[in-house]
Design a protein around this motif. Structure first.
Motif, PDB file in Angstrom:
ATOM      1  N   HIS A 128       0.838  -1.196   0.000  1.00  0.00           N
ATOM      2  CA  HIS A 128       0.000   0.000   0.000  1.00  0.00           C
ATOM      3  C   HIS A 128       0.878   1.253   0.000  1.00  0.00           C
ATOM      4  O   HIS A 128       0.623   2.212  -0.734  1.00  0.00           O
ATOM      5  CB  HIS A 128      -0.919  -0.032   1.216  1.00  0.00           C
ATOM      6  CG  HIS A 128      -2.155   0.801   1.054  1.00  0.00           C
ATOM      7  ND1 HIS A 128      -3.189   0.733   1.938  1.00  0.00           N
ATOM      8  CD2 HIS A 128      -2.537   1.732   0.145  1.00  0.00           C
ATOM      9  CE1 HIS A 128      -4.147   1.578   1.571  1.00  0.00           C
ATOM     10  NE2 HIS A 128      -3.760   2.192   0.493  1.00  0.00           N
ATOM     11  N   PHE A 130      -7.359   5.993  -0.792  1.00  0.00           N
ATOM     12  CA  PHE A 130      -7.494   4.989  -1.846  1.00  0.00           C
ATOM     13  C   PHE A 130      -6.948   3.647  -1.390  1.00  0.00           C
ATOM     14  O   PHE A 130      -5.979   3.583  -0.634  1.00  0.00           O
ATOM     15  CB  PHE A 130      -6.719   5.427  -3.104  1.00  0.00           C
ATOM     16  CG  PHE A 130      -7.187   6.725  -3.691  1.00  0.00           C
ATOM     17  CD1 PHE A 130      -8.317   6.775  -4.493  1.00  0.00           C
ATOM     18  CD2 PHE A 130      -6.492   7.904  -3.447  1.00  0.00           C
ATOM     19  CE1 PHE A 130      -8.744   7.971  -5.037  1.00  0.00           C
ATOM     20  CE2 PHE A 130      -6.917   9.106  -3.987  1.00  0.00           C
ATOM     21  CZ  PHE A 130      -8.047   9.145  -4.784  1.00  0.00           C
ATOM     22  N   THR A 131      -7.559   2.602  -1.895  1.00  0.00           N
ATOM     23  CA  THR A 131      -7.026   1.266  -1.628  1.00  0.00           C
ATOM     24  C   THR A 131      -5.752   1.080  -2.432  1.00  0.00           C
ATOM     25  O   THR A 131      -5.451   1.849  -3.354  1.00  0.00           O
ATOM     26  CB  THR A 131      -8.023   0.168  -2.050  1.00  0.00           C
ATOM     27  OG1 THR A 131      -8.165   0.193  -3.480  1.00  0.00           O
ATOM     28  CG2 THR A 131      -9.382   0.329  -1.363  1.00  0.00           C
ATOM     29  N   LYS A 159      -5.159  -1.182  -4.609  1.00  0.00           N
ATOM     30  CA  LYS A 159      -5.539  -1.445  -6.003  1.00  0.00           C
ATOM     31  C   LYS A 159      -5.915  -0.144  -6.716  1.00  0.00           C
ATOM     32  O   LYS A 159      -5.519   0.079  -7.860  1.00  0.00           O
ATOM     33  CB  LYS A 159      -6.689  -2.443  -6.062  1.00  0.00           C
ATOM     34  CG  LYS A 159      -7.108  -2.824  -7.475  1.00  0.00           C
ATOM     35  CD  LYS A 159      -8.111  -3.957  -7.457  1.00  0.00           C
ATOM     36  CE  LYS A 159      -8.665  -4.378  -8.769  1.00  0.00           C
ATOM     37  NZ  LYS A 159      -7.969  -4.088  -9.973  1.00  0.00           N
ATOM     38  N   GLU A 160      -6.660   0.725  -6.053  1.00  0.00           N
ATOM     39  CA  GLU A 160      -7.038   2.011  -6.658  1.00  0.00           C
ATOM     40  C   GLU A 160      -5.807   2.874  -6.948  1.00  0.00           C
ATOM     41  O   GLU A 160      -5.719   3.508  -8.007  1.00  0.00           O
ATOM     42  CB  GLU A 160      -8.000   2.771  -5.744  1.00  0.00           C
ATOM     43  CG  GLU A 160      -9.373   2.137  -5.652  1.00  0.00           C
ATOM     44  CD  GLU A 160     -10.229   2.728  -4.544  1.00  0.00           C
ATOM     45  OE1 GLU A 160     -11.470   2.614  -4.668  1.00  0.00           O
ATOM     46  OE2 GLU A 160      -9.691   3.280  -3.557  1.00  0.00           O
ATOM     47  N   GLU A 220      -4.222   1.557 -10.027  1.00  0.00           N
ATOM     48  CA  GLU A 220      -4.980   1.934 -11.220  1.00  0.00           C
ATOM     49  C   GLU A 220      -4.760   3.402 -11.571  1.00  0.00           C
ATOM     50  O   GLU A 220      -4.614   3.750 -12.755  1.00  0.00           O
ATOM     51  CB  GLU A 220      -6.468   1.645 -11.013  1.00  0.00           C
ATOM     52  CG  GLU A 220      -6.792   0.162 -10.980  1.00  0.00           C
ATOM     53  CD  GLU A 220      -8.242  -0.133 -10.646  1.00  0.00           C
ATOM     54  OE1 GLU A 220      -9.096   0.769 -10.742  1.00  0.00           O
ATOM     55  OE2 GLU A 220      -8.530  -1.285 -10.270  1.00  0.00           O
ATOM     56  N   LEU A 221      -4.746   4.261 -10.570  1.00  0.00           N
ATOM     57  CA  LEU A 221      -4.473   5.676 -10.818  1.00  0.00           C
ATOM     58  C   LEU A 221      -3.076   5.864 -11.403  1.00  0.00           C
ATOM     59  O   LEU A 221      -2.881   6.652 -12.337  1.00  0.00           O
ATOM     60  CB  LEU A 221      -4.607   6.483  -9.519  1.00  0.00           C
ATOM     61  CG  LEU A 221      -6.020   6.793  -9.070  1.00  0.00           C
ATOM     62  CD1 LEU A 221      -6.028   7.295  -7.627  1.00  0.00           C
ATOM     63  CD2 LEU A 221      -6.663   7.814  -9.998  1.00  0.00           C
TER      64      LEU A 221
END
Length: 159
Positions: A36, A103-104, A106-107, A110-111
């Motif tokens: 993370h 944000f997670t 994964k998010e 993606e960003l």
């Protein structure tokens, strides 16, 4: 002089990315997983956060010096102050926490992928100019209609 520092500080806050402005307090220092943390750091790198913060400081100081040339004498102290409290080195950990809390993992990944695409890169390149232009629009609108506000305040104060 105190007013100038307050204006610069306010301008710096306004210059931060919108997602960084969603909280009024420092993000809680939560224990992040290695993944993370890395995802948040990767996003901040992909969005040129370090360069943008440095650029924002330079632009804010230049604008203040242009508006108030009398503060030129204290420019070194102002630069030192902002280097100490608003530099990437001083903000990085809080920014990592801020994005990791928002944000997670994964998010964030993606960003980061988005900001590495051509349209994502263009967004990063254009956003400072768009932000500056939008601030100018807002300032111009307030200036154009300031007499209306002053009149409303004067009428309220008479009551």
């Amino acid at each position: 002089m105190k007013r100038t520092f307050l204006l610069l500080a306010a301008a710096m806050v306004l210059a931060l990315p919108a997602s960084a402005q969603t909280t009024t307090t420092a993000p809680a220092a939560t224990q992040l997983s290695v993944g993370h943390r890395r995802a948040a750091e990767a996003l901040l790198t992909a969005t040129n956060s370090e360069q943008n913060i440095t650029l924002n400081i330079d632009q804010m100081l230049a604008a203040q010096l242009a508006q108030n040339p009398s503060i030129k004498a204290v420019e070194p102290e102002m630069r030192s102050f902002f280097a100490k409290y608003m530099s990437w080195a001083s903000l990085k950990e809080e920014m990592v926490q801020l994005y990791a809390n928002a944000f997670t993992e994964k998010e964030l990944q993606e960003l980061t992928k988005f900001y590495q695409t051509p349209i994502g890169r263009k967004t990063i390149e254009q956003l400072p100019q768009i932000t500056a232009a939008s601030m100018e629009i807002g300032q111009r609108r307030v200036k154009e209609h300031l007499p209306e506000l002053q009149q409303a305040i004067a009428e309220k104060m008479k009551k």
